[in-house]
Design an enzyme around this catalytic site. Sequence first.
Site, PDB file in Angstrom:
ATOM      1  N   LYS A 197       0.822  -1.221   0.000  1.00  8.19           N
ATOM      2  CA  LYS A 197       0.000   0.000   0.000  1.00  8.19           C
ATOM      3  C   LYS A 197       0.852   1.265   0.000  1.00  8.19           C
ATOM      4  O   LYS A 197       0.594   2.205   0.725  1.00  8.19           O
ATOM      5  CB  LYS A 197      -0.991  -0.005   1.153  1.00  8.19           C
ATOM      6  CG  LYS A 197      -1.972  -1.166   1.098  1.00  8.19           C
ATOM      7  CD  LYS A 197      -2.878  -1.195   2.307  1.00  8.19           C
ATOM      8  CE  LYS A 197      -3.714  -2.441   2.342  1.00  8.19           C
ATOM      9  NZ  LYS A 197      -2.975  -3.625   2.789  1.00  8.19           N
ATOM     10  N   ARG A 198       1.875   1.286  -0.840  1.00  8.96           N
ATOM     11  CA  ARG A 198       2.764   2.444  -0.909  1.00  8.96           C
ATOM     12  C   ARG A 198       2.077   3.573  -1.673  1.00  8.96           C
ATOM     13  O   ARG A 198       1.261   3.323  -2.554  1.00  8.96           O
ATOM     14  CB  ARG A 198       4.085   2.086  -1.588  1.00  8.96           C
ATOM     15  CG  ARG A 198       4.925   1.076  -0.819  1.00  8.96           C
ATOM     16  CD  ARG A 198       5.316   1.600   0.566  1.00  8.96           C
ATOM     17  NE  ARG A 198       6.369   0.820   1.160  1.00  8.96           N
ATOM     18  CZ  ARG A 198       6.184  -0.061   2.130  1.00  8.96           C
ATOM     19  NH1 ARG A 198       5.005  -0.295   2.620  1.00  8.96           N
ATOM     20  NH2 ARG A 198       7.211  -0.720   2.631  1.00  8.96           N
TER      21      ARG A 198
END
Length: 158
Positions: free
Chosen positions: A93-94
């Site tokens: 989830k960057r």
Amino acid sequence: MTYQQLSKLIQHKQSCLCVGLDSDIDQLPQGVPSNPQGVLHFNRKIIQSTREFCVAYKLNTAFYECMGAEGWDVMQSTIEFIGEDHLVIADAKRGDIGNTAKMYASAFFDRLQADAITLNPYMGSDTIKPFLEYPGKWGIVLALTSNASGKQLQQLKV
């Protein structure tokens, strides 16, 4: 893994199953040591038991990153054990901008050899673009999440 390869794998296995490897060091089964090597052992057993049924594995990176450098090694060893016959998703989830996003893309695609990564687009398209510079790699962009409080922002009428 390309779209065509994944499509063929899905057709061959008649499956879209993705196995999550969110291996919590504090929740390992009795008899498995609560240490990084125990996590790796647990992951290998899951992979051995599911390899013929699934087309993808998803590693939630937080469960590995919390173990520091050893956790990164476990994540890398797990991906190597999975091999090239399954899609490997780094559930990270960057979502950061500029050089930071470029470094995340390099970390997960060049170093870790993941096929895909989950991305958070909140800060705009420049958080996604560096990941798109990797042919044959996937960016899975969050749009609407299933957590209850996600509605507070994701469905906010402004």
